[in-house]
Design a protein around this motif. Sequence first.
Motif, PDB file in Angstrom:
ATOM      1  N   PHE A  33      15.952 -16.612  23.363  1.00  0.00           N
ATOM      2  CA  PHE A  33      14.799 -15.770  23.683  1.00  0.00           C
ATOM      3  C   PHE A  33      15.126 -14.763  24.773  1.00  0.00           C
ATOM      4  O   PHE A  33      14.590 -13.657  24.778  1.00  0.00           O
ATOM      5  CB  PHE A  33      13.589 -16.648  24.022  1.00  0.00           C
ATOM      6  N   HIS A  34      16.021 -15.118  25.672  1.00  0.00           N
ATOM      7  CA  HIS A  34      16.499 -14.161  26.670  1.00  0.00           C
ATOM      8  C   HIS A  34      17.235 -13.012  25.970  1.00  0.00           C
ATOM      9  O   HIS A  34      16.992 -11.835  26.269  1.00  0.00           O
ATOM     10  CB  HIS A  34      17.406 -14.866  27.675  1.00  0.00           C
ATOM     11  N   GLN A  35      18.108 -13.346  25.036  1.00  0.00           N
ATOM     12  CA  GLN A  35      18.862 -12.328  24.308  1.00  0.00           C
ATOM     13  C   GLN A  35      17.951 -11.465  23.447  1.00  0.00           C
ATOM     14  O   GLN A  35      18.135 -10.240  23.366  1.00  0.00           O
ATOM     15  CB  GLN A  35      19.939 -12.986  23.448  1.00  0.00           C
ATOM     16  N   LEU A  36      16.966 -12.075  22.801  1.00  0.00           N
ATOM     17  CA  LEU A  36      16.040 -11.304  21.974  1.00  0.00           C
ATOM     18  C   LEU A  36      15.214 -10.342  22.836  1.00  0.00           C
ATOM     19  O   LEU A  36      15.006  -9.184  22.457  1.00  0.00           O
ATOM     20  CB  LEU A  36      15.128 -12.239  21.172  1.00  0.00           C
ATOM     21  N   ALA A  37      14.778 -10.799  23.983  1.00  0.00           N
ATOM     22  CA  ALA A  37      14.017  -9.925  24.892  1.00  0.00           C
ATOM     23  C   ALA A  37      14.858  -8.722  25.319  1.00  0.00           C
ATOM     24  O   ALA A  37      14.330  -7.599  25.410  1.00  0.00           O
ATOM     25  CB  ALA A  37      13.545 -10.706  26.114  1.00  0.00           C
ATOM     26  N   GLU A  38      16.139  -8.923  25.560  1.00  0.00           N
ATOM     27  CA  GLU A  38      17.014  -7.817  25.935  1.00  0.00           C
ATOM     28  C   GLU A  38      17.106  -6.762  24.829  1.00  0.00           C
ATOM     29  O   GLU A  38      17.330  -5.590  25.107  1.00  0.00           O
ATOM     30  CB  GLU A  38      18.418  -8.324  26.263  1.00  0.00           C
ATOM     31  N   LYS A  39      16.934  -7.179  23.586  1.00  0.00           N
ATOM     32  CA  LYS A  39      17.002  -6.253  22.456  1.00  0.00           C
ATOM     33  C   LYS A  39      15.684  -5.517  22.223  1.00  0.00           C
ATOM     34  O   LYS A  39      15.675  -4.344  21.857  1.00  0.00           O
ATOM     35  CB  LYS A  39      17.380  -6.989  21.168  1.00  0.00           C
ATOM     36  N   ILE A  40      14.559  -6.188  22.418  1.00  0.00           N
ATOM     37  CA  ILE A  40      13.289  -5.545  22.061  1.00  0.00           C
ATOM     38  C   ILE A  40      12.562  -4.897  23.235  1.00  0.00           C
ATOM     39  O   ILE A  40      11.797  -3.965  23.029  1.00  0.00           O
ATOM     40  CB  ILE A  40      12.344  -6.501  21.314  1.00  0.00           C
ATOM     41  N   ASP A  41      12.800  -5.363  24.450  1.00  0.00           N
ATOM     42  CA  ASP A  41      12.085  -4.781  25.587  1.00  0.00           C
ATOM     43  C   ASP A  41      12.323  -3.277  25.734  1.00  0.00           C
ATOM     44  O   ASP A  41      11.367  -2.528  25.995  1.00  0.00           O
ATOM     45  CB  ASP A  41      12.426  -5.522  26.883  1.00  0.00           C
ATOM     46  N   PRO A  42      13.555  -2.774  25.561  1.00  0.00           N
ATOM     47  CA  PRO A  42      13.738  -1.314  25.651  1.00  0.00           C
ATOM     48  C   PRO A  42      12.958  -0.547  24.581  1.00  0.00           C
ATOM     49  O   PRO A  42      12.432   0.537  24.848  1.00  0.00           O
ATOM     50  CB  PRO A  42      15.245  -1.122  25.461  1.00  0.00           C
ATOM     51  N   ILE A  43      12.849  -1.107  23.390  1.00  0.00           N
ATOM     52  CA  ILE A  43      12.089  -0.448  22.315  1.00  0.00           C
ATOM     53  C   ILE A  43      10.605  -0.439  22.658  1.00  0.00           C
ATOM     54  O   ILE A  43       9.924   0.577  22.470  1.00  0.00           O
ATOM     55  CB  ILE A  43      12.334  -1.150  20.958  1.00  0.00           C
ATOM     56  N   ILE A  44      10.096  -1.526  23.197  1.00  0.00           N
ATOM     57  CA  ILE A  44       8.684  -1.580  23.588  1.00  0.00           C
ATOM     58  C   ILE A  44       8.419  -0.576  24.705  1.00  0.00           C
ATOM     59  O   ILE A  44       7.408   0.133  24.688  1.00  0.00           O
ATOM     60  CB  ILE A  44       8.288  -3.013  24.004  1.00  0.00           C
ATOM     61  N   ARG A  45       9.327  -0.482  25.679  1.00  0.00           N
ATOM     62  CA  ARG A  45       9.139   0.503  26.764  1.00  0.00           C
ATOM     63  C   ARG A  45       9.138   1.926  26.210  1.00  0.00           C
ATOM     64  O   ARG A  45       8.362   2.770  26.650  1.00  0.00           O
ATOM     65  CB  ARG A  45      10.229   0.347  27.820  1.00  0.00           C
ATOM     66  N   GLU A  46       9.994   2.189  25.243  1.00  0.00           N
ATOM     67  CA  GLU A  46      10.104   3.526  24.674  1.00  0.00           C
ATOM     68  C   GLU A  46       8.926   3.868  23.762  1.00  0.00           C
ATOM     69  O   GLU A  46       8.374   4.968  23.828  1.00  0.00           O
ATOM     70  CB  GLU A  46      11.408   3.625  23.865  1.00  0.00           C
ATOM     71  N   GLN A  47       8.532   2.948  22.905  1.00  0.00           N
ATOM     72  CA  GLN A  47       7.504   3.221  21.887  1.00  0.00           C
ATOM     73  C   GLN A  47       6.115   2.699  22.254  1.00  0.00           C
ATOM     74  O   GLN A  47       5.135   3.073  21.626  1.00  0.00           O
ATOM     75  CB  GLN A  47       7.907   2.575  20.541  1.00  0.00           C
ATOM     76  N   GLY A  48       6.046   1.791  23.209  1.00  0.00           N
ATOM     77  CA  GLY A  48       4.762   1.211  23.581  1.00  0.00           C
ATOM     78  C   GLY A  48       4.425  -0.055  22.816  1.00  0.00           C
ATOM     79  O   GLY A  48       3.692  -0.900  23.317  1.00  0.00           O
ATOM     80  N   ARG A  49       4.962  -0.189  21.601  1.00  0.00           N
ATOM     81  CA  ARG A  49       4.712  -1.390  20.814  1.00  0.00           C
ATOM     82  C   ARG A  49       5.646  -1.422  19.610  1.00  0.00           C
ATOM     83  O   ARG A  49       6.340  -0.453  19.310  1.00  0.00           O
ATOM     84  CB  ARG A  49       3.266  -1.471  20.341  1.00  0.00           C
ATOM     85  N   ILE A  50       5.600  -2.538  18.907  1.00  0.00           N
ATOM     86  CA  ILE A  50       6.311  -2.719  17.653  1.00  0.00           C
ATOM     87  C   ILE A  50       5.242  -2.917  16.588  1.00  0.00           C
ATOM     88  O   ILE A  50       4.331  -3.728  16.763  1.00  0.00           O
ATOM     89  CB  ILE A  50       7.244  -3.942  17.714  1.00  0.00           C
ATOM     90  N   GLU A  51       5.320  -2.150  15.519  1.00  0.00           N
ATOM     91  CA  GLU A  51       4.299  -2.251  14.471  1.00  0.00           C
ATOM     92  C   GLU A  51       4.291  -3.618  13.803  1.00  0.00           C
ATOM     93  O   GLU A  51       3.241  -4.166  13.524  1.00  0.00           O
ATOM     94  CB  GLU A  51       4.501  -1.164  13.406  1.00  0.00           C
ATOM     95  N   GLY A  52       5.483  -4.146  13.524  1.00  0.00           N
ATOM     96  CA  GLY A  52       5.528  -5.403  12.805  1.00  0.00           C
ATOM     97  C   GLY A  52       6.708  -6.269  13.180  1.00  0.00           C
ATOM     98  O   GLY A  52       7.772  -5.780  13.557  1.00  0.00           O
TER      99      GLY A  52
END
Length: 122
Positions: free
Chosen positions: A26-45
Motif C-alpha cells: 500500500f505504501h508503493q501503491l500510494a507512491e504511484k497514485i498520489d502524484p496523479i491525484i495531486r495533478e488531476q484532483g481525482r481518479i475517475e475509476g
Amino acid sequence: MIEHKWLQGHTVLQVRPRGKFTAEDFHQLAEKIDPIIREQGRIEGLLIDAEDFAGWENFVAMVSHFRFVHNHEKHIQRIAVVSDNPVLKFMPHLVCHFISAEVRPFPLNDYPEALAWLKNPG
C-alpha cells in the motif's frame, strides 16, 4: 504484491493483487497514485481485478489497507470489483457505508463491462 496499470490516460487505475497483501504494497501503491491525484484532483475509476485475492499477510497489512482506503477513497469516483469469489461479491454492499465512491461488483467474465462502466461516469 499489487500490480497496477493506468488506463484511459491516468483516469482509470487497474489493480491486481498477487498473493497476500503486505503493508509495503500500500505504501508503493500510494507512491504511484498520489502524484496523479495531486495533478488531476481525482481518479475517475478504480478497477480491482480480485481474481487472485488471497487476504493479508498479517494484521499490520490489513490496517495499512484500511488506512490506504481511508486516505484515498474521497479521490475516486467509481470502483469496480471483478471477481467470482462469493465473499467479494458482497463487499460493495458493505463498503458503501464507509466510502463515498460508487462501488459495483462484476463477475470475472464481465471485465469489459466493468471497464466500460468506469470509463463512462455519469
